[in-house]
Design a protein around this motif. Structure first.
Motif, PDB file in Angstrom:
ATOM      1  N   ILE A 269       0.842  -1.201   0.000  1.00  0.00           N
ATOM      2  CA  ILE A 269       0.000   0.000   0.000  1.00  0.00           C
ATOM      3  C   ILE A 269       0.871   1.243   0.000  1.00  0.00           C
ATOM      4  CG2 ILE A 269      -1.628   1.362   1.377  1.00  0.00           C
ATOM      5  CD1 ILE A 269      -2.930  -1.266   2.214  1.00  0.00           C
ATOM      6  N   ASN A 270       0.602   2.135  -0.917  1.00  0.00           N
ATOM      7  CA  ASN A 270       1.290   3.426  -1.007  1.00  0.00           C
ATOM      8  C   ASN A 270       0.315   4.500  -0.534  1.00  0.00           C
ATOM      9  OD1 ASN A 270       2.483   5.861  -1.750  1.00  0.00           O
ATOM     10  ND2 ASN A 270       3.364   5.039  -3.640  1.00  0.00           N
ATOM     11  N   ASN A 271       0.592   5.089   0.615  1.00  0.00           N
ATOM     12  CA  ASN A 271      -0.327   6.069   1.194  1.00  0.00           C
ATOM     13  C   ASN A 271      -0.428   7.360   0.391  1.00  0.00           C
ATOM     14  OD1 ASN A 271      -0.882   4.328   3.327  1.00  0.00           O
ATOM     15  ND2 ASN A 271       0.702   5.195   4.641  1.00  0.00           N
ATOM     16  N   ASP A 272       0.461   7.540  -0.580  1.00  0.00           N
ATOM     17  CA  ASP A 272       0.429   8.758  -1.396  1.00  0.00           C
ATOM     18  C   ASP A 272      -0.479   8.627  -2.614  1.00  0.00           C
ATOM     19  OD1 ASP A 272       2.261  10.100   0.259  1.00  0.00           O
ATOM     20  OD2 ASP A 272       3.965   9.195  -0.799  1.00  0.00           O
ATOM     21  N   LEU A 273      -0.914   7.406  -2.908  1.00  0.00           N
ATOM     22  CA  LEU A 273      -1.745   7.195  -4.091  1.00  0.00           C
ATOM     23  C   LEU A 273      -3.223   7.359  -3.759  1.00  0.00           C
ATOM     24  CD1 LEU A 273      -0.022   4.064  -5.689  1.00  0.00           C
ATOM     25  CD2 LEU A 273       0.344   6.485  -6.229  1.00  0.00           C
ATOM     26  N   PHE A 274      -3.982   7.826  -4.740  1.00  0.00           N
ATOM     27  CA  PHE A 274      -5.429   7.956  -4.578  1.00  0.00           C
ATOM     28  C   PHE A 274      -6.092   7.903  -5.938  1.00  0.00           C
ATOM     29  CE2 PHE A 274      -3.742  12.230  -5.072  1.00  0.00           C
ATOM     30  CZ  PHE A 274      -4.607  12.819  -5.993  1.00  0.00           C
ATOM     31  N   ILE A 275      -7.401   7.669  -5.929  1.00  0.00           N
ATOM     32  CA  ILE A 275      -8.217   7.685  -7.148  1.00  0.00           C
ATOM     33  C   ILE A 275      -9.223   8.819  -7.015  1.00  0.00           C
ATOM     34  CG2 ILE A 275      -9.899   6.410  -8.540  1.00  0.00           C
ATOM     35  CD1 ILE A 275      -8.575   3.842  -7.612  1.00  0.00           C
ATOM     36  N   GLN A 276      -9.409   9.571  -8.087  1.00  0.00           N
ATOM     37  CA  GLN A 276     -10.326  10.710  -8.034  1.00  0.00           C
ATOM     38  C   GLN A 276     -11.031  10.882  -9.366  1.00  0.00           C
ATOM     39  OE1 GLN A 276      -9.084  14.442  -6.001  1.00  0.00           O
ATOM     40  NE2 GLN A 276      -9.461  15.457  -7.966  1.00  0.00           N
ATOM     41  N   HIS A 277     -12.311  11.207  -9.324  1.00  0.00           N
ATOM     42  CA  HIS A 277     -13.017  11.565 -10.540  1.00  0.00           C
ATOM     43  C   HIS A 277     -14.132  12.546 -10.212  1.00  0.00           C
ATOM     44  CE1 HIS A 277     -16.039   8.590  -9.229  1.00  0.00           C
ATOM     45  NE2 HIS A 277     -16.888   9.242 -10.020  1.00  0.00           N
ATOM     46  N   SER A 278     -14.549  13.304 -11.219  1.00  0.00           N
ATOM     47  CA  SER A 278     -15.609  14.298 -11.068  1.00  0.00           C
ATOM     48  C   SER A 278     -16.743  13.990 -12.033  1.00  0.00           C
ATOM     49  CB  SER A 278     -15.077  15.711 -11.327  1.00  0.00           C
ATOM     50  OG  SER A 278     -14.080  16.060 -10.385  1.00  0.00           O
ATOM     51  N   ILE A 279     -17.955  14.367 -11.634  1.00  0.00           N
ATOM     52  CA  ILE A 279     -19.126  14.125 -12.467  1.00  0.00           C
ATOM     53  C   ILE A 279     -20.155  15.209 -12.198  1.00  0.00           C
ATOM     54  CG2 ILE A 279     -20.183  12.596 -10.748  1.00  0.00           C
ATOM     55  CD1 ILE A 279     -21.274  10.937 -13.128  1.00  0.00           C
ATOM     56  N   ASN A 280     -20.832  15.665 -13.245  1.00  0.00           N
ATOM     57  CA  ASN A 280     -21.890  16.665 -13.101  1.00  0.00           C
ATOM     58  C   ASN A 280     -23.229  15.966 -12.925  1.00  0.00           C
ATOM     59  OD1 ASN A 280     -20.222  18.995 -13.468  1.00  0.00           O
ATOM     60  ND2 ASN A 280     -20.143  18.540 -15.659  1.00  0.00           N
ATOM     61  N   HIS A 281     -24.007  16.470 -11.960  1.00  0.00           N
ATOM     62  CA  HIS A 281     -25.300  15.844 -11.664  1.00  0.00           C
ATOM     63  C   HIS A 281     -26.220  16.876 -11.046  1.00  0.00           C
ATOM     64  CE1 HIS A 281     -28.198  12.771 -10.519  1.00  0.00           C
ATOM     65  NE2 HIS A 281     -28.190  13.239  -9.278  1.00  0.00           N
ATOM     66  N   GLU A 282     -27.378  17.083 -11.694  1.00  0.00           N
ATOM     67  CA  GLU A 282     -28.407  17.989 -11.181  1.00  0.00           C
ATOM     68  C   GLU A 282     -27.840  19.357 -10.803  1.00  0.00           C
ATOM     69  OE1 GLU A 282     -30.410  15.985  -8.000  1.00  0.00           O
ATOM     70  OE2 GLU A 282     -31.484  14.618  -9.363  1.00  0.00           O
ATOM     71  N   ASP A 283     -27.179  19.993 -11.765  1.00  0.00           N
ATOM     72  CA  ASP A 283     -26.633  21.349 -11.607  1.00  0.00           C
ATOM     73  C   ASP A 283     -25.548  21.442 -10.541  1.00  0.00           C
ATOM     74  OD1 ASP A 283     -28.407  22.350 -13.567  1.00  0.00           O
ATOM     75  OD2 ASP A 283     -29.992  22.557 -12.067  1.00  0.00           O
ATOM     76  N   SER A 284     -24.963  20.336 -10.180  1.00  0.00           N
ATOM     77  CA  SER A 284     -23.857  20.338  -9.227  1.00  0.00           C
ATOM     78  C   SER A 284     -22.700  19.527  -9.800  1.00  0.00           C
ATOM     79  CB  SER A 284     -24.272  19.736  -7.884  1.00  0.00           C
ATOM     80  OG  SER A 284     -25.298  20.493  -7.278  1.00  0.00           O
ATOM     81  N   CYS A 285     -21.500  19.865  -9.366  1.00  0.00           N
ATOM     82  CA  CYS A 285     -20.310  19.104  -9.739  1.00  0.00           C
ATOM     83  C   CYS A 285     -19.820  18.353  -8.497  1.00  0.00           C
ATOM     84  CB  CYS A 285     -19.206  20.022 -10.271  1.00  0.00           C
ATOM     85  SG  CYS A 285     -17.692  19.137 -10.733  1.00  0.00           S
ATOM     86  N   PHE A 286     -19.723  17.037  -8.628  1.00  0.00           N
ATOM     87  CA  PHE A 286     -19.264  16.198  -7.532  1.00  0.00           C
ATOM     88  C   PHE A 286     -17.854  15.708  -7.837  1.00  0.00           C
ATOM     89  CE2 PHE A 286     -23.831  16.000  -7.281  1.00  0.00           C
ATOM     90  CZ  PHE A 286     -24.112  15.886  -5.930  1.00  0.00           C
ATOM     91  N   THR A 287     -16.980  15.778  -6.864  1.00  0.00           N
ATOM     92  CA  THR A 287     -15.654  15.199  -6.971  1.00  0.00           C
ATOM     93  C   THR A 287     -15.500  14.154  -5.871  1.00  0.00           C
ATOM     94  OG1 THR A 287     -14.695  17.226  -7.886  1.00  0.00           O
ATOM     95  CG2 THR A 287     -13.175  15.632  -6.931  1.00  0.00           C
ATOM     96  N   PHE A 288     -15.183  12.938  -6.286  1.00  0.00           N
ATOM     97  CA  PHE A 288     -15.037  11.821  -5.355  1.00  0.00           C
ATOM     98  C   PHE A 288     -13.567  11.392  -5.327  1.00  0.00           C
ATOM     99  CE2 PHE A 288     -19.292  11.672  -7.117  1.00  0.00           C
ATOM    100  CZ  PHE A 288     -20.097  11.517  -5.994  1.00  0.00           C
ATOM    101  N   ARG A 289     -13.105  11.115  -4.126  1.00  0.00           N
ATOM    102  CA  ARG A 289     -11.704  10.709  -3.960  1.00  0.00           C
ATOM    103  C   ARG A 289     -11.634   9.564  -2.955  1.00  0.00           C
ATOM    104  NH1 ARG A 289      -6.404  14.511  -3.096  1.00  0.00           N
ATOM    105  NH2 ARG A 289      -5.100  13.031  -1.947  1.00  0.00           N
ATOM    106  N   SER A 290     -10.817   8.562  -3.252  1.00  0.00           N
ATOM    107  CA  SER A 290     -10.631   7.434  -2.344  1.00  0.00           C
ATOM    108  C   SER A 290      -9.155   7.059  -2.297  1.00  0.00           C
ATOM    109  CB  SER A 290     -11.471   6.226  -2.773  1.00  0.00           C
ATOM    110  OG  SER A 290     -11.061   5.762  -4.043  1.00  0.00           O
ATOM    111  N   ALA A 291      -8.721   6.605  -1.122  1.00  0.00           N
ATOM    112  CA  ALA A 291      -7.316   6.236  -0.943  1.00  0.00           C
ATOM    113  C   ALA A 291      -7.180   5.275   0.227  1.00  0.00           C
ATOM    114  CB  ALA A 291      -6.465   7.485  -0.687  1.00  0.00           C
ATOM    115  N   TRP A 292      -6.256   4.313   0.073  1.00  0.00           N
ATOM    116  CA  TRP A 292      -5.902   3.440   1.189  1.00  0.00           C
ATOM    117  C   TRP A 292      -4.905   4.160   2.087  1.00  0.00           C
ATOM    118  CZ3 TRP A 292      -8.506  -0.937   1.881  1.00  0.00           C
ATOM    119  CH2 TRP A 292      -9.065  -1.594   0.773  1.00  0.00           C
ATOM    120  N   HIS A 293      -4.963   3.860   3.378  1.00  0.00           N
ATOM    121  CA  HIS A 293      -3.928   4.348   4.298  1.00  0.00           C
ATOM    122  C   HIS A 293      -3.605   3.258   5.304  1.00  0.00           C
ATOM    123  CE1 HIS A 293      -2.046   6.522   7.666  1.00  0.00           C
ATOM    124  NE2 HIS A 293      -1.569   7.271   6.711  1.00  0.00           N
ATOM    125  N   TYR A 294      -2.319   2.906   5.363  1.00  0.00           N
ATOM    126  CA  TYR A 294      -1.856   1.862   6.280  1.00  0.00           C
ATOM    127  C   TYR A 294      -0.670   2.406   7.073  1.00  0.00           C
ATOM    128  CZ  TYR A 294      -0.174  -2.676   7.938  1.00  0.00           C
ATOM    129  OH  TYR A 294       0.229  -3.724   8.717  1.00  0.00           O
TER     130      TYR A 294
END
Length: 247
Positions: A147-172
């Motif tokens: 596990i690399n604590n510096d890595l993460f996954i992120q994406h953005s999506i537009n939905h109902e006049d809002s912009c959502f950004t989601f981010r996930s990462a492991w931490h050990y």
């Protein structure tokens, strides 16, 4: 936010968070592995099924599907998505069904939601008891040693006049059987912004430990984490697909 808020109070955002996941390819991979290693039966159980997108694909392949999840708001969405399937609220570390299954799946690293090794052992034992002979327990997992604590996954999506950004990462932290899956949601609407953060406790283990836990119950096959191909694990990567056959 509470560690399970994404799956309860914020469950309406869950499918947005997972919008970039190729559910069909993942489901097809489990189906293919079951055809190769399993008993050919069509009774399927998805552990930590969430809102049911994997089950939707299995239903389309003529499986008789059931789903188990601990969060009722997720199951409500799943039942609407897959009215032909059966859903139950329960703990994947301690479950029992009267009828046995031919294929049990647990996608999206959800096996780690067991939290600690003792509970993971309960999940393995429950899955073994719920499978027919020759049935397959299919899941993906991450090795704590890589596990690399510096890595993460992120994406953005537009939905109902809002912009959502989601981010996930492991931490050990580097030792012990606990890690966290750190999730965040950022919602921007016109001139307002909301942010939710979730640090969910997850079990941490290495593949050697996991094989030792599985071997009393299953014949274990490990593959590279590539749902589009069948490649035996080369003992290099820290992500893998486990295909476990009840003998």
């Amino acid at each position: 936010m509470p560690h399970n808020a994404l799956y309860t109070d914020l469950s309406c955002y869950y499918d947005l968070m997972c919008a970039d996941i190729d559910y069909k390819t993942q489901s097809d991979s489990a189906h293919r592995m079951h055809q190769i290693f399993g008993n050919g039966g069509k009774r399927h159980l998805d552990l930590a099924c969430g809102t049911g997108p994997h089950i939707q694909y299995f239903c389309a392949t003529n499986y008789d599907c059931s789903g188990l999840d601990i969060n009722q708001p997720m199951l409500d969405i799943a039942q609407e998505r897959c009215p032909q399937a059966q859903f139950s609220q329960g703990n994947m570390c301690a479950f029992h069904y009267e009828n046995r299954f031919d294929l049990i799946t647990c996608f999206l690293y959800s096996i780690h939601y067991s939290g600690v090794l003792k509970e993971l052992a309960g999940c393995i034992e429950s899955a073994h008891g719920a499978l027919e002979k020759g049935g397959v327990f299919f899941f993906n997992v991450v090795d704590r040693r890589q596990i690399n604590n510096d890595l993460f996954i992120q994406h953005s999506i537009n939905h109902e006049d809002s912009c959502f950004t989601f981010r996930s990462a492991w931490h050990y932290v580097g030792n012990g059987e606990k890690q966290t899956l750190n999730l965040s949601i950022n919602k921007v609407s016109n001139d307002s912004q909301q942010t939710w953060e979730d640090k969910h406790p997850m079990v941490a283990l290495d593949f050697d430990e996991l094989q030792d836990m599985l071997s009393p119950y299953f014949e274990v096959h490990i593959f590279e984490h590539d749902y589009g191909k069948i490649i035996p694990w080369q003992k290099q990567s820290g992500n893998a697909i486990f295909v476990c056959v009840k003998v």
